[in-house]
Write an enzyme that holds these catalytic residues in place. Structure first.
Site, PDB file in Angstrom:
ATOM      1  CB  SER A  12      -0.928   0.016   1.226  1.00 18.76           C
ATOM      2  OG  SER A  12      -0.168   0.082   2.430  1.00 18.76           O
ATOM      3  CB  ILE A  14       5.336   5.555  -0.430  1.00 21.06           C
ATOM      4  CG1 ILE A  14       4.757   6.929  -0.080  1.00 21.06           C
ATOM      5  CG2 ILE A  14       6.646   5.731  -1.188  1.00 21.06           C
ATOM      6  CD1 ILE A  14       5.553   7.699   0.948  1.00 21.06           C
ATOM      7  N   GLY A  15       4.946   2.392  -1.022  1.00 21.66           N
ATOM      8  CA  GLY A  15       5.521   1.143  -1.495  1.00 21.66           C
ATOM      9  C   GLY A  15       4.826   0.607  -2.730  1.00 21.66           C
ATOM     10  CE1 TYR A 195       7.468   7.145  10.512  1.00 23.61           C
ATOM     11  CE2 TYR A 195       7.849   9.518  10.598  1.00 23.61           C
ATOM     12  CZ  TYR A 195       7.632   8.361   9.873  1.00 23.61           C
ATOM     13  OH  TYR A 195       7.585   8.418   8.494  1.00 23.61           O
TER      14      TYR A 195
END
Length: 341
Positions: A12, A14-15, A195
């Site tokens: 899903s 950007i990948g 993050y």
């Protein structure tokens, strides 16, 4: 010779957009694309979508959860059975669990001199709650950084081969900030920005990899290059998760504002397709010609034109070396636990 490309977190966002763009490249003929995903049901759906528009493409699936030591080790063994070489490894899988959005700080920031930084990096308005993996690691650290590091180490036999080059490409973030990272707490157990810490660590690790794997030491340690990209501000499931209770009608009002902001801020790439621009740009470059201290940014003009621009990362060799040594030590520890368990 056909190129073999591995993409983590490929089902899903950007990948998946990267995979679609790779298969549309002029150099895509003969490309073997391997999608490494945690959720195989979603991976199958992604593969079907890719084959619907590229029916002749070679697209295979690999189950891998970068938060799990055993999953990474098993996936690495499977890759070495399937392939005798890897040309590109896109280290894209990442999480930002339970992000907390400070609405008051956001509106205060809109009328401050820090508004551009706030909008482009989330500084001052985002904190995250972390978890612990079954292996006892901090979850964000494991998924975003350490699982990928362990994967690289396991794949050395098919990445580090004399006479040819392989390239690692990390999906980082504008949220990667030195202030969120500490060598005394690389897993970010004590902080509230795991993050940001993990993404800064990936920037530093990329520099260390180039230092160690491009020295003229042995034939086995030449030709593995590492680069870092920033996709910009992209609307993905991770982004929508920042405001999980945001009413749908407010998103409808909010999205046109984001497109308006893009006219003035080129880091607002907004779509996964645009966010993958730097990933594709690097696919078409010789890795030995790239700057190991640069982060390659996906950018979009107000008229929607996508382009890539390198910007110097806020990293230094001493920090990257110390991080690399700590990760090697942690690798030894988790391997011992894995063997004895």
């Amino acid at each position: 010779m056909n190129k073999v490309v591995l993409v983590t977190g490929a089902n899903s966002g950007i990948g998946l957009a990267l995979c679609q763009r790779l298969l549309s490249c002029q150099d895509a003929e003969g490309l073997h694309l391997c999608l490494a995903c945690r959720n195989m049901r979603r991976a199958e759906a992604a593969r079907s979508a890719l084959l619907a528009s590229h029916s002749a493409a070679q697209v295979t699936l690999l189950q891998m959860d970068t938060s799990s030591i055993s999953s990474v080790l098993t996936a690495a063994r499977e890759l070495q059975l399937r392939f005798n070489r890897l040309d590109y490894v896109y280290l894209n899988a990442g999480i930002m669990p339970n992000p907390q959005f400070d609405l008051k700080a956001f509106f205060e920031g809109l009328f401050s001199s820090n508004v551009i930084t706030m909008l482009t990096t989330g500084e001052g308005i985002l904190t995250q709650k972390d978890g612990i993996t079954p292996d006892g690691l901090q979850e964000v650290f494991a998924v975003n950084l350490f699982g990928h590091f362990l994967l690289i180490r396991e794949l050395e036999p098919i990445l580090c081969q004399a006479g040819r080059t392989s390239q690692l490409i990390w999906t980082s973030s504008s949220n990667a900030r030195r202030s969120a990272f500490s060598l005394e707490d690389v897993q970010h157990r004590k902080g509230r920005e795991p993050y940001s810490s993990s993404k800064y660590a990936s920037d530093s690790l990329s520099l260390a990899i180039n230092t160690h794997y491009n020295k003229q030491l042995t034939c086995a340690h030449q030709g593995l290059y590492s680069s870092v990209i920033c996709p910009g501000f992209v609307m993905t499931n991770l982004t929508y998760g920042i405001l999980p209770s945001f009413p749908a009608f407010l998103w409808t009002l909010f999205l046109p504002l984001l497109w308006l902001i893009r006219v003035f801020i080129n880091t607002f790439t907004l779509t996964p397709y645009n966010g993958a621009e730097a990933l594709i740009w690097l696919f078409n470059r010789k890795p030995e010609m790239l700057d190991p201290r640069a982060k390659y940014h996906s950018l979009t003009s107000g008229l929607g034109h996508c382009y890539t621009q390198p910007r110097q990362m806020d990293v230094d060799l001493d920090t990257s070396e110390e991080l690399y040594d700590q990760l090697l030590q942690l690798e030894r520890e988790v391997r011992r636990k894995h063997i004895t368990s």
